[in-house]
Write a protein that holds these residues in place. Sequence first.
Motif, PDB file in Angstrom:
ATOM      1  N   HIS A   1       0.821  -1.211   0.000  1.00  0.00           N
ATOM      2  CA  HIS A   1       0.000   0.000   0.000  1.00  0.00           C
ATOM      3  C   HIS A   1       0.856   1.263   0.000  1.00  0.00           C
ATOM      4  CE1 HIS A   1      -4.051  -1.600   0.165  1.00  0.00           C
ATOM      5  NE2 HIS A   1      -3.581  -2.579   0.930  1.00  0.00           N
ATOM      6  N   PHE A   2       1.976   1.229   0.709  1.00  0.00           N
ATOM      7  CA  PHE A   2       2.877   2.384   0.740  1.00  0.00           C
ATOM      8  C   PHE A   2       3.327   2.730  -0.684  1.00  0.00           C
ATOM      9  CE2 PHE A   2       6.878   4.624   1.302  1.00  0.00           C
ATOM     10  CZ  PHE A   2       6.701   5.382   2.452  1.00  0.00           C
ATOM     11  N   VAL A   3       3.670   1.705  -1.439  1.00  0.00           N
ATOM     12  CA  VAL A   3       4.131   1.925  -2.816  1.00  0.00           C
ATOM     13  C   VAL A   3       2.970   2.345  -3.722  1.00  0.00           C
ATOM     14  CG1 VAL A   3       5.121   0.776  -4.845  1.00  0.00           C
ATOM     15  CG2 VAL A   3       6.127   0.412  -2.585  1.00  0.00           C
ATOM     16  N   LEU A   4       1.834   1.659  -3.546  1.00  0.00           N
ATOM     17  CA  LEU A   4       0.662   1.974  -4.383  1.00  0.00           C
ATOM     18  C   LEU A   4       0.210   3.428  -4.185  1.00  0.00           C
ATOM     19  CD1 LEU A   4      -1.644   0.921  -6.274  1.00  0.00           C
ATOM     20  CD2 LEU A   4      -2.955   0.513  -4.187  1.00  0.00           C
ATOM     21  N   LEU A   5       0.256   3.899  -2.931  1.00  0.00           N
ATOM     22  CA  LEU A   5      -0.272   5.227  -2.614  1.00  0.00           C
ATOM     23  C   LEU A   5       0.759   6.340  -2.760  1.00  0.00           C
ATOM     24  CD1 LEU A   5      -2.311   4.195   0.567  1.00  0.00           C
ATOM     25  CD2 LEU A   5      -3.279   4.946  -1.622  1.00  0.00           C
ATOM     26  N   TRP A   6       1.999   5.959  -3.016  1.00  0.00           N
ATOM     27  CA  TRP A   6       3.088   6.951  -3.066  1.00  0.00           C
ATOM     28  C   TRP A   6       2.737   8.154  -3.960  1.00  0.00           C
ATOM     29  CZ3 TRP A   6       7.638   8.085  -0.711  1.00  0.00           C
ATOM     30  CH2 TRP A   6       8.458   9.034  -1.351  1.00  0.00           C
TER      31      TRP A   6
END
Length: 280
Positions: free
Chosen positions: A107-112
């Motif tokens: 999620h951290f990468v997806l929402l970056w």
Amino acid sequence: MANSKYEYVKAFEQPDLLLPNTWIVVRIDGRGFHKFSSKYAFEKPNDRRALDLMNAAAKAVMSELPDIVIAYGISDEYSFVFHKSCMLFERRESKLVTTIVSTFTAHFVLLWNLYFPELPLSPPLPSFDGRAVLYPSVQNLRDYMSWRQVDCHINNLYNTTFWALIQMGGLDAKEAEKELAGSAAADKHETLFSRFKINYNNEPDMYKKGSVVFRDYELVEPGSVSEVVDEDFAKTIEQLELSKSQEEKDRKRRAKAIITIQHVDIIKDEFWERRPWLLS
Ligand code: ATP
Ligand code: ATP
Ligand code: MG
Ligand code: MG
Ligand code: MG
Ligand code: MG
Ligand code: MG
């Protein structure tokens, strides 16, 4: 699947069931985020976008894992608390830790892009480590949460003063470090106020207190005494029979509840007393 001559290798796997009836805390922490934060020019001492992104990823983890009771985040770390009765993955440690770490990272990468639209991610990509720690009592668990929040406070007061000395006072990092060596909290408040007109108490709560993520139901009014019901035996038996379906209902209720992020004191009793569902 049919047995094969290779199947004996399965026996080399080590069991890693976590002790029953204990609170499980999974804490994750960004790998090399000191470097990562300079690569993406995080604002110092607190980059709000980065904290909002951490919080959004934590919220996503909580909605995918209804067994998590509460989470607490500061800087590049997040602690996720599983209820002591949690039986997810039969309480296998590696399953719990790796699922949290990979769900959070994904999620951290997806929402970056949402939080850093002008700075696309490039390798080395952000990654997180994780560990599980068991706490046998509510007191131990609350002390754990308090420990993290005190850490947040101490670090943030230090960092706020450190960066004020550099950004507004014109000192370099070495000089600022020297100036702060051995200083007490009151000295830092004084430095901030007398030299930079910063009242530390007016700093944003997210920086001072960190972020608390939990499922929100109705608040209990402060001072109200919870009712103690004296149950007779028949009622107790009836409740034993009901408890399975009640568990299922509770799960569904948790899955549907609104997940909220607040920047509040979790050291004092009030937070917990007003939300008795969290640790009951
Ligand atoms: P490790 O891999 O051992 O965890 P690390 O470099 O990530 O090493 P930490 O102790 O986890 O070290 O510290 C994280 C660092 O990331 C902080 O010291 C700070 O420099 C930076 N950082 C994290 N979040 C933010 C933020 N929101 N704003 C500014 N800086 C941040
Ligand atoms: P668990 O969470 O316990 O691992 P699981 O549903 O992931 O449960 P696995 O034993 O890991 O179960 O099996 C993965 C399943 O995913 C396979 O049985 C298959 O149905 C599916 N799967 C994985 N990769 C592929 C693929 N490349 N093509 C088609 N199906 C796949
Ligand atoms: Mg670390
Ligand atoms: Mg780190
Ligand atoms: Mg850290
Ligand atoms: Mg699988
Ligand atoms: Mg598989």
